[in-house]
Scaffold this active site. Structure first.
Site, PDB file in Angstrom:
ATOM      1  N   GLU A  49      -6.593   4.883   8.460  1.00  0.00           N
ATOM      2  CA  GLU A  49      -6.320   6.323   7.925  1.00  0.00           C
ATOM      3  C   GLU A  49      -7.546   6.847   7.498  1.00  0.00           C
ATOM      4  O   GLU A  49      -7.443   8.186   7.822  1.00  0.00           O
ATOM      5  CB  GLU A  49      -4.972   6.280   7.119  1.00  0.00           C
ATOM      6  CG  GLU A  49      -3.707   5.877   7.807  1.00  0.00           C
ATOM      7  CD  GLU A  49      -2.738   5.556   6.946  1.00  0.00           C
ATOM      8  OE1 GLU A  49      -2.724   5.650   5.904  1.00  0.00           O
ATOM      9  OE2 GLU A  49      -1.584   4.969   7.530  1.00  0.00           O
ATOM     10  N   SER A  88       3.847  -1.712   9.958  1.00  0.00           N
ATOM     11  CA  SER A  88       5.384  -1.721  10.407  1.00  0.00           C
ATOM     12  C   SER A  88       6.188  -2.947   9.641  1.00  0.00           C
ATOM     13  O   SER A  88       7.280  -3.782  10.576  1.00  0.00           O
ATOM     14  CB  SER A  88       5.998  -1.580  11.532  1.00  0.00           C
ATOM     15  OG  SER A  88       5.573  -0.038  12.014  1.00  0.00           O
ATOM     16  N   GLU A 109      -4.739  -4.609  10.950  1.00  0.00           N
ATOM     17  CA  GLU A 109      -3.924  -3.937  11.092  1.00  0.00           C
ATOM     18  C   GLU A 109      -3.698  -3.015  12.444  1.00  0.00           C
ATOM     19  O   GLU A 109      -4.501  -1.999  12.427  1.00  0.00           O
ATOM     20  CB  GLU A 109      -3.586  -2.767   9.915  1.00  0.00           C
ATOM     21  CG  GLU A 109      -3.656  -3.325   8.707  1.00  0.00           C
ATOM     22  CD  GLU A 109      -2.906  -2.385   7.686  1.00  0.00           C
ATOM     23  OE1 GLU A 109      -1.898  -2.505   7.029  1.00  0.00           O
ATOM     24  OE2 GLU A 109      -3.767  -1.419   7.367  1.00  0.00           O
ATOM     25  N   GLY A 131       3.180   2.466  10.775  1.00  0.00           N
ATOM     26  CA  GLY A 131       4.050   3.715  10.458  1.00  0.00           C
ATOM     27  C   GLY A 131       4.741   4.069  11.815  1.00  0.00           C
ATOM     28  O   GLY A 131       5.390   5.005  11.791  1.00  0.00           O
ATOM     29  N   HIS A 178      -9.522   1.264   5.970  1.00  0.00           N
ATOM     30  CA  HIS A 178      -8.056   1.503   6.376  1.00  0.00           C
ATOM     31  C   HIS A 178      -8.181   2.475   7.418  1.00  0.00           C
ATOM     32  O   HIS A 178      -8.990   3.394   7.383  1.00  0.00           O
ATOM     33  CB  HIS A 178      -7.318   2.013   5.154  1.00  0.00           C
ATOM     34  CG  HIS A 178      -5.681   1.976   5.732  1.00  0.00           C
ATOM     35  ND1 HIS A 178      -5.085   2.817   6.534  1.00  0.00           N
ATOM     36  CD2 HIS A 178      -4.596   1.182   5.488  1.00  0.00           C
ATOM     37  CE1 HIS A 178      -3.855   2.440   6.903  1.00  0.00           C
ATOM     38  NE2 HIS A 178      -3.552   1.408   6.040  1.00  0.00           N
ATOM     39  N   GLY A 237       3.127  -0.835   4.161  1.00  0.00           N
ATOM     40  CA  GLY A 237       2.937   0.383   3.873  1.00  0.00           C
ATOM     41  C   GLY A 237       4.523   0.963   3.455  1.00  0.00           C
ATOM     42  O   GLY A 237       5.003   0.696   2.374  1.00  0.00           O
ATOM     43  N   GLY A 238       5.251   1.381   4.485  1.00  0.00           N
ATOM     44  CA  GLY A 238       6.535   2.338   3.939  1.00  0.00           C
ATOM     45  C   GLY A 238       7.566   1.295   3.580  1.00  0.00           C
ATOM     46  O   GLY A 238       8.097   1.794   2.668  1.00  0.00           O
ATOM     47  N   ASN A 273       0.791  -1.300  -0.116  1.00  0.00           N
ATOM     48  CA  ASN A 273      -0.201   0.003  -0.104  1.00  0.00           C
ATOM     49  C   ASN A 273       1.043   1.293   0.006  1.00  0.00           C
ATOM     50  O   ASN A 273       1.448   1.387   1.034  1.00  0.00           O
ATOM     51  CB  ASN A 273      -0.977   0.061   1.295  1.00  0.00           C
ATOM     52  CG  ASN A 273      -1.602   1.172   1.510  1.00  0.00           C
ATOM     53  OD1 ASN A 273      -1.907   2.071   0.579  1.00  0.00           O
ATOM     54  ND2 ASN A 273      -2.481   1.490   2.598  1.00  0.00           N
ATOM     55  N   TRP A 274       1.012   1.918  -1.139  1.00  0.00           N
ATOM     56  CA  TRP A 274       2.010   3.129  -1.228  1.00  0.00           C
ATOM     57  C   TRP A 274       1.179   4.223  -0.650  1.00  0.00           C
ATOM     58  O   TRP A 274       1.852   5.529  -0.388  1.00  0.00           O
ATOM     59  CB  TRP A 274       2.230   3.325  -2.778  1.00  0.00           C
ATOM     60  CG  TRP A 274       3.128   2.277  -3.357  1.00  0.00           C
ATOM     61  CD1 TRP A 274       3.661   1.096  -2.979  1.00  0.00           C
ATOM     62  CD2 TRP A 274       3.764   2.577  -4.815  1.00  0.00           C
ATOM     63  NE1 TRP A 274       4.365   0.742  -3.600  1.00  0.00           N
ATOM     64  CE2 TRP A 274       4.449   1.277  -4.869  1.00  0.00           C
ATOM     65  CE3 TRP A 274       3.827   3.472  -5.564  1.00  0.00           C
ATOM     66  CZ2 TRP A 274       5.243   1.233  -6.052  1.00  0.00           C
ATOM     67  CZ3 TRP A 274       4.304   3.186  -6.839  1.00  0.00           C
ATOM     68  CH2 TRP A 274       5.191   2.211  -7.123  1.00  0.00           C
ATOM     69  N   LYS A 275       0.177   4.389  -0.082  1.00  0.00           N
ATOM     70  CA  LYS A 275      -0.447   5.372   0.440  1.00  0.00           C
ATOM     71  C   LYS A 275      -0.416   6.750  -0.475  1.00  0.00           C
ATOM     72  O   LYS A 275      -0.307   6.470  -1.783  1.00  0.00           O
ATOM     73  CB  LYS A 275       0.024   5.850   1.669  1.00  0.00           C
ATOM     74  CG  LYS A 275      -0.120   4.404   2.748  1.00  0.00           C
ATOM     75  CD  LYS A 275       0.115   4.523   4.269  1.00  0.00           C
ATOM     76  CE  LYS A 275      -0.100   3.224   4.688  1.00  0.00           C
ATOM     77  NZ  LYS A 275       0.115   3.463   6.082  1.00  0.00           N
TER      78      LYS A 275
HETATM   79  P1  13P Z   1       3.248   0.627   7.648  1.00  0.00           P
HETATM   80  O1  13P Z   1       3.885  -0.567   6.851  1.00  0.00           O
HETATM   81  O2  13P Z   1       4.069   1.932   6.966  1.00  0.00           O
HETATM   82  O3  13P Z   1       3.424   0.554   8.934  1.00  0.00           O
HETATM   83  O4  13P Z   1       1.691   0.852   7.085  1.00  0.00           O
HETATM   84  C1  13P Z   1       1.143  -0.298   7.176  1.00  0.00           C
HETATM   85  C2  13P Z   1      -0.320  -0.334   6.565  1.00  0.00           C
HETATM   86  O5  13P Z   1      -1.020   1.016   6.918  1.00  0.00           O
HETATM   87  C3  13P Z   1      -0.513  -0.574   5.365  1.00  0.00           C
HETATM   88  O6  13P Z   1      -2.108  -0.549   5.126  1.00  0.00           O
END
Ligand code: 13P
Length: 249
Positions: free
Chosen positions: A99, A207, A166, A172, A97, A228-229, A12-14
């Site tokens: 966020e 993470s 999650e 993050g 999600h 994510g990251g 997930n590149w956000k």
């Molecule tokens: P991180 O891997 O950056 O913690 O993000 C996880 C995430 O929200 C994937 O949807």
């Protein structure tokens, strides 16, 4: 990638990624980057969906979007419909999600509408669930997850669905849930899903990185990762894919 592949590693590149970077990323992926038993997918921002669609499908990597609106078309300025995502080459769409729940205030009622609309257009939703730190500390994790999964109550059980657990405090932050917490929580999620008449895979997210992926993927009840990251660089994402392959192999 066969449809019975249970393990999915999705990036997930956000809100990250410009065209040049995305094209360089795809070039960095091997010809057939998915090891046996692992499926790979990437969820770039909307603007990169169409340009990434063909190069990713040539490499056997599935494409997904990070959100969608539930209406089919019309006067909904700034929104994207499920059919537009199909048109751009998407197989998956992330829904719920944290966020979007926390920043955009998406609630269960809206997420359910998006789920139904996504199925109608032939997308496979990845439904994200997870508790905040205060909720875990108050011993309310299962209650929160049950409430988030309750949107599946009375919903058709035969539609394709992936769930991603999650924990919000792990997203993050560099903090991951311990293997004990992951095993315990995934067992609860699978139990709840079975009660709701669903046998779907459950990913872990929060993470995940090349250093912890193998231990997390090896946990009972974990069938892949939503990253994510660490998915923003092809090299670290592929290391996670390889770790998942070792864990399920
Ligand atoms: P991180 O891997 O950056 O913690 O993000 C996880 C995430 O929200 C994937 O949807």
């Amino acid at each position: 990638m066969s449809s019975d592949t249970r393990c999915l590693v999705a990036g997930n590149w956000k809100m990250n990624g410009l065209l040049d970077e995305a094209m360089a990323y795809v070039r960095e992926l091997r010809e057939n980057p998915a090891p046996e038993h692992v499926e790979i997918a990437l969820m770039p921002p909307f603007t990169l969906l169409y340009p990434m669609s063909k190069p990713l499908s040539e490499k056997n990597v599935r494409l997904g979007a990070q959100s969608v609106y539930f209406e089919e078309k019309g006067a909904f300025t700034g929104s994207i419909s499920p059919m537009m995502l199909r048109d751009a080459g998407c197989h998956y769409v992330i829904l719920g999600h944290s966020e979007r729940r926390d920043i955009i205030h998406e609630d269960n009622a809206l997420i359910l509408k998006k789920l139904q609309a996504s199925w109608k257009a032939g997308l496979e939703p990845i439904l994200c669930i997870g508790e905040h730190l205060e909720e875990r500390e108050a011993g309310r994790t299962n209650e929160v997850l049950r409430e988030q999964l309750s949107i599946l109550e009375g919903v058709e059980g035969d539609k394709p669905l992936t769930v991603a657990y999650e924990p919000v405090w792990a997203i993050g932050t560099g903090k991951t849930a311990t293997p004990e917490q992951v095993v315990e929580t995934h067992a609860f999620v699978h139990e709840e899903l079975a009660r709701l008449g669903r046998d779907c895979r459950v990913l872990y997210g929060g993470s995940v990185n090349p250093g912890n992926a193998e231990a997390l993927m090896a946990c009972e009840g974990v069938e892949g990762a939503l990253v994510g990251g660490a998915s923003l660089k092809a090299d670290s994402f592929m290391q996670i894919v390889e770790a998942a392959a070792r864990a399920v192999g």
